[in-house]
Design a protein around this motif. Sequence first.
Motif, PDB file in Angstrom:
ATOM      1  N   ASN A 298       0.821  -1.209   0.000  1.00 39.66           N
ATOM      2  CA  ASN A 298       0.000   0.000   0.000  1.00 39.66           C
ATOM      3  C   ASN A 298       0.852   1.256   0.000  1.00 39.66           C
ATOM      4  OD1 ASN A 298      -2.533  -1.170   0.031  1.00 39.66           O
ATOM      5  ND2 ASN A 298      -2.434  -1.510   2.234  1.00 39.66           N
TER       6      ASN A 298
ATOM      7  N   LEU B  26     -10.939   8.628  -6.352  1.00 35.88           N
ATOM      8  CA  LEU B  26     -10.781   7.187  -6.285  1.00 35.88           C
ATOM      9  C   LEU B  26     -10.595   6.888  -4.814  1.00 35.88           C
ATOM     10  CD1 LEU B  26      -8.048   7.011  -9.028  1.00 35.88           C
ATOM     11  CD2 LEU B  26     -10.451   6.489  -9.317  1.00 35.88           C
TER      12      LEU B  26
ATOM     13  N   MET C 102      -2.289  -6.366 -10.004  1.00 29.17           N
ATOM     14  CA  MET C 102      -1.281  -6.135 -11.041  1.00 29.17           C
ATOM     15  C   MET C 102      -1.829  -6.399 -12.449  1.00 29.17           C
ATOM     16  SD  MET C 102       1.249  -4.784  -9.687  1.00 29.17           S
ATOM     17  CE  MET C 102       2.650  -4.831 -10.814  1.00 29.17           C
TER      18      MET C 102
ATOM     19  N   PRO D  39      -5.059   8.036   3.592  1.00 28.49           N
ATOM     20  CA  PRO D  39      -4.702   6.794   2.883  1.00 28.49           C
ATOM     21  C   PRO D  39      -5.839   6.274   2.000  1.00 28.49           C
ATOM     22  CG  PRO D  39      -3.987   6.656   5.153  1.00 28.49           C
ATOM     23  CD  PRO D  39      -4.796   7.919   5.041  1.00 28.49           C
TER      24      PRO D  39
ATOM     25  N   LEU E 262      -1.158  11.466 -13.020  1.00 29.03           N
ATOM     26  CA  LEU E 262      -1.198  11.768 -14.452  1.00 29.03           C
ATOM     27  C   LEU E 262      -0.335  12.990 -14.762  1.00 29.03           C
ATOM     28  CD1 LEU E 262      -2.316  11.026 -17.162  1.00 29.03           C
ATOM     29  CD2 LEU E 262      -4.389  12.301 -16.658  1.00 29.03           C
TER      30      LEU E 262
ATOM     31  N   VAL F 178      -0.214  12.567  -2.463  1.00 29.72           N
ATOM     32  CA  VAL F 178      -1.640  12.541  -2.108  1.00 29.72           C
ATOM     33  C   VAL F 178      -1.842  12.326  -0.611  1.00 29.72           C
ATOM     34  CG1 VAL F 178      -3.813  11.280  -2.458  1.00 29.72           C
ATOM     35  CG2 VAL F 178      -2.369  11.841  -4.416  1.00 29.72           C
ATOM     36  N   ILE F 179      -1.030  11.460  -0.007  1.00 31.75           N
ATOM     37  CA  ILE F 179      -1.235  11.114   1.404  1.00 31.75           C
ATOM     38  C   ILE F 179      -0.869  12.280   2.335  1.00 31.75           C
ATOM     39  CG2 ILE F 179       1.032  10.143   1.989  1.00 31.75           C
ATOM     40  CD1 ILE F 179      -0.525   7.803   3.300  1.00 31.75           C
TER      41      ILE F 179
ATOM     42  N   GLN G  93      -5.847  14.258  -6.859  1.00 32.66           N
ATOM     43  CA  GLN G  93      -5.646  12.859  -7.257  1.00 32.66           C
ATOM     44  C   GLN G  93      -5.194  12.749  -8.710  1.00 32.66           C
ATOM     45  OE1 GLN G  93      -9.188  10.650  -5.992  1.00 32.66           O
ATOM     46  NE2 GLN G  93      -7.858   9.587  -4.566  1.00 32.66           N
TER      47      GLN G  93
ATOM     48  N   LEU H 282      -5.017   1.533 -10.010  1.00 33.12           N
ATOM     49  CA  LEU H 282      -4.030   1.297 -11.064  1.00 33.12           C
ATOM     50  C   LEU H 282      -3.422  -0.101 -10.991  1.00 33.12           C
ATOM     51  CD1 LEU H 282      -2.077   4.682 -11.082  1.00 33.12           C
ATOM     52  CD2 LEU H 282      -3.936   3.933 -12.567  1.00 33.12           C
ATOM     53  N   TYR H 283      -3.297  -0.607  -9.766  1.00 30.51           N
ATOM     54  CA  TYR H 283      -2.496  -1.826  -9.610  1.00 30.51           C
ATOM     55  C   TYR H 283      -3.245  -3.032  -9.097  1.00 30.51           C
ATOM     56  CZ  TYR H 283       1.254   1.448 -10.406  1.00 30.51           C
ATOM     57  OH  TYR H 283       2.051   2.402 -10.957  1.00 30.51           O
TER      58      TYR H 283
ATOM     59  N   VAL I  62       3.163   3.872  -1.358  1.00 30.79           N
ATOM     60  CA  VAL I  62       3.570   4.366  -2.673  1.00 30.79           C
ATOM     61  C   VAL I  62       5.097   4.327  -2.771  1.00 30.79           C
ATOM     62  CG1 VAL I  62       3.440   6.308  -4.263  1.00 30.79           C
ATOM     63  CG2 VAL I  62       1.542   5.839  -2.712  1.00 30.79           C
TER      64      VAL I  62
ATOM     65  N   PRO J  88      -4.439   7.210 -15.002  1.00 35.66           N
ATOM     66  CA  PRO J  88      -5.547   7.140 -14.060  1.00 35.66           C
ATOM     67  C   PRO J  88      -6.727   7.943 -14.586  1.00 35.66           C
ATOM     68  CG  PRO J  88      -3.887   8.649 -13.279  1.00 35.66           C
ATOM     69  CD  PRO J  88      -3.394   8.118 -14.582  1.00 35.66           C
TER      70      PRO J  88
ATOM     71  N   LEU K  11      -7.414   7.951  -0.037  1.00 32.25           N
ATOM     72  CA  LEU K  11      -7.239   8.603  -1.338  1.00 32.25           C
ATOM     73  C   LEU K  11      -5.988   8.102  -2.059  1.00 32.25           C
ATOM     74  CD1 LEU K  11      -8.205  12.245  -0.308  1.00 32.25           C
ATOM     75  CD2 LEU K  11      -9.657  10.473  -1.297  1.00 32.25           C
ATOM     76  N   SER K  12      -4.860   8.012  -1.311  1.00 33.53           N
ATOM     77  CA  SER K  12      -3.640   7.563  -1.985  1.00 33.53           C
ATOM     78  C   SER K  12      -3.754   6.084  -2.363  1.00 33.53           C
ATOM     79  CB  SER K  12      -2.409   7.800  -1.106  1.00 33.53           C
ATOM     80  OG  SER K  12      -2.532   7.117   0.112  1.00 33.53           O
ATOM     81  N   GLU K  13      -4.290   5.279  -1.443  1.00 32.32           N
ATOM     82  CA  GLU K  13      -4.447   3.857  -1.777  1.00 32.32           C
ATOM     83  C   GLU K  13      -5.548   3.679  -2.817  1.00 32.32           C
ATOM     84  OE1 GLU K  13      -4.694   1.266   1.657  1.00 32.32           O
ATOM     85  OE2 GLU K  13      -3.078   2.332   2.667  1.00 32.32           O
TER      86      GLU K  13
ATOM     87  N   THR L 240       1.654  10.407  -6.962  1.00 34.90           N
ATOM     88  CA  THR L 240       0.750   9.807  -5.979  1.00 34.90           C
ATOM     89  C   THR L 240       1.314   9.946  -4.564  1.00 34.90           C
ATOM     90  OG1 THR L 240       0.357   8.144  -7.693  1.00 34.90           O
ATOM     91  CG2 THR L 240      -0.657   7.754  -5.550  1.00 34.90           C
TER      92      THR L 240
ATOM     93  N   VAL M  73      -5.945   5.556  -5.413  1.00 35.38           N
ATOM     94  CA  VAL M  73      -5.251   5.675  -6.690  1.00 35.38           C
ATOM     95  C   VAL M  73      -4.483   4.388  -6.974  1.00 35.38           C
ATOM     96  CG1 VAL M  73      -3.422   6.877  -7.927  1.00 35.38           C
ATOM     97  CG2 VAL M  73      -5.020   8.181  -6.514  1.00 35.38           C
ATOM     98  N   GLN M  74      -3.698   3.953  -5.988  1.00 34.64           N
ATOM     99  CA  GLN M  74      -2.842   2.784  -6.190  1.00 34.64           C
ATOM    100  C   GLN M  74      -3.660   1.532  -6.507  1.00 34.64           C
ATOM    101  OE1 GLN M  74      -0.121   4.392  -6.802  1.00 34.64           O
ATOM    102  NE2 GLN M  74       1.192   2.937  -5.749  1.00 34.64           N
ATOM    103  N   HIS M  75      -4.728   1.331  -5.734  1.00 34.97           N
ATOM    104  CA  HIS M  75      -5.511   0.111  -5.943  1.00 34.97           C
ATOM    105  C   HIS M  75      -6.205   0.124  -7.293  1.00 34.97           C
ATOM    106  CE1 HIS M  75      -5.711  -0.818  -1.357  1.00 34.97           C
ATOM    107  NE2 HIS M  75      -4.483  -0.750  -1.827  1.00 34.97           N
TER     108      HIS M  75
END
Lengths: 379, 346
Positions: free
Chosen positions: A129, B25, B300, B286, A211, A194-195, A207, B296-297, A131, B18, B288-290, A191, B292-294
């Motif tokens: 989780n 997200l 996988m 988290p 991009l 963002v946190i 967010q 995109l990834y 980044v 994204p 918001l940041s996760e 990213t 984005v990550q989740h």
Amino acid sequence: MSAHAHAPVGGRLVTAPFLVLAFLAAIALALLAGRFVYGLGAVTNLNDGYPWGIWVIIDIVIGTAFGCAGYAVSLIVYILNRGEYHPIVRSAVMASLFGYTLAGIAVMFDLGRYWNFYNLFLPWYAQPNSVMWEIALCVAGYITVLWIEFAPTFLERFGLHNAREKLSRVLFIIIALGVLLPTMHQSSLGTAIVILGHKVSPLWQTQFLPLLYLSSAILMGLALVPFESVLSALGLRRQLETGLMGRLNRVILAVGAIFLAVRLGDLLFRGALGHALAGDLQANMFLLESALFIGGLALLARQQARRSARAQFVAAVTLLMAGILFRINSYLVGYEPVNGTWHYFPSVPEMLVTVGIFSIEILLYLVFVKKLPVLAKHA
Amino acid sequence: MKRRDFLKATAVLAAAAPATGQAALMREPKSMPPQAIGMLYDSTLCIGCKACMSACKEANDLPPERLPEGGEWNTGTWDTPLDLSPTTYNIIKAYVNGTRAEKDRAENGYAFVKRHCLHCVDPSCVSACPVSAMHKDPLTGLVSHDPSLCIGCRYCVYSCPFGVPRYEYNDPFGQIGKCQLCSHLLAEGGIPACCDVCPTGASLFGPVEQLKAEARRRLDAAPGTELEFPRGEIGSDRPTHVATVGDYQQHLYGDRELGGTQVMYLSGVPFDRLGLPTDVPDVGYPTLSEGVQHTLYKGMAGPALLLGGLVFLARRNIKRNQADDPLFTDEDTEPDAAAQKEEKDS
Ligand code: SF4
Ligand code: SF4
Ligand code: SF4
């Protein structure tokens, strides 16, 4: 036969610029010794309000964006099938090689507990989780990829044709990875902000940062090509590649337009544009950043300008500055620590270390182009 | 290259972008752990005695700190930190305004605030840490730190919305320090040192649900009336502290802020005056940041798909242009040899 064979530039290695660069690198190394004996605080102005300074934001975040030349050119040549850019592939990959390798080294002396760094690669401690974890893995992977991508140049120089032939057969996988990995971590460098949440001004906190970071990294990688081409033409007395660069600048223009559209669209959509007129440091830095982006692209918008070496160079520098400022702003200027009055401006030794890192990069560039077949031969 | 190729390639790349129509997200917010324990700090009860600070130092075996400048009278025996630090996990700060005439009043008044880790329900430090050195206990929800894993990247310091974790910059082997709610004392059946010594019950330890009910009871009581306040641990048989009910802000800080915290605050002055951010979402960053990550990834799948596309395009485009490609063609290759090679390869 390939119309643009590559050859070592040759010439004396130990020149005046070489010595200056070596001197700057030596200073950096001496200062780094202090960091390892007395701690980060002895060399840097880092504090708990600003735990990340220029060693992260310039050496790594901006350094790897510069290192996107290889990524951006591979993307155009191998994925978008623009074969005419072949002559610049090698020097672009080399720029990336140095940008990334040195960023990787910079990580090691910025880490407060570097002796534990291998925990990043142990699956049982991995924290997907994070980044940061993803960036670390992708960057490490990409450095490896770059060395393999650049290997043909070595193999060629030392006449290892067999090895080279074998490598050629699998190189397409490496090239594909060389596009995938930067796509992942360059967006993740955005990213990562963002946190930070409300600590970062709405002028940068969004967010859409992934991009924006991805597109501006491609933009910077591409802008580095005409920049480097003009400099090496001047410094190494080589012929200018204005025609090819003119066409490349059309691509730069397109990528820049995408970046600007997303950037301004997002600000409008979130209603954050009002902050731009607050008249404070953040607002003014935002305006400067935007002016550089718009100005650089406007220069390239005129067809006339795209053909002149001078305009191309000025545009490239402007766009590189814009990308640099966007990164410094989103990580440092737009960021405000909580609880208490914190200040950060890099200390002189801290800056000298960064200068040293970039000196090593240029030094390696000079050595490599003189000794290895990197730059295209001119007829 | 042909428009069709370009479109194809763009489609592949778009998988990486994204591209979102939505505003945000988001990953699901985390919920309060089943056996969540925490602390209720009541600023109106705090008398600023700092007994909790010295108890914290003792319990965690931390050295006293001297004022950075001056303080000649202090030879090092007095603990006088100005802020949280790697060796100060807990600090009492004073809010002052104007004449400072009255306690717990925003204008011309003063108030105390106790600063340490809030043991967030959805902690940024845990989400940020690349090597799981920050850990949230799935049952109690306490957020602990393991220096033996920590790589010292300071992303936790950077990301904590409350400015809690601190790093030792002046030590070549510096480490991160923060309150871990005295997990080591809890393990022996004790309670956090700061709550243990608090004379007024301003720092109160206990299960989060009970602490929330206690906060409700205080908020519901009429200001100026007398009330019994539990001390140490909620529900324990310690003698209570009888005091006048303060003029509370009608909100329990940490009930909603950033997805909730297990250390919660009551106060007579607005919370932002105490340095607690109030203009914050009801979910932790988290999400918001996760988010984005989740997106995109996830599994996988995106990157794998993208890689597949890239491999396909790279392989095809290389074959088409190999003779011209500096990564593939030797400088001494003769023109026809290169052409033949290409023939053979395809
Ligand atoms: S307050 Fe900061 S350090 Fe404590 S759990 Fe929350 S994010 Fe982590
Ligand atoms: S400094 Fe240590 S605990 Fe904090 S995020 Fe980095 S590795 Fe994790
Ligand atoms: S819970 Fe323990 S570590 Fe945390 S502030 Fe209180 S005494 Fe200090």
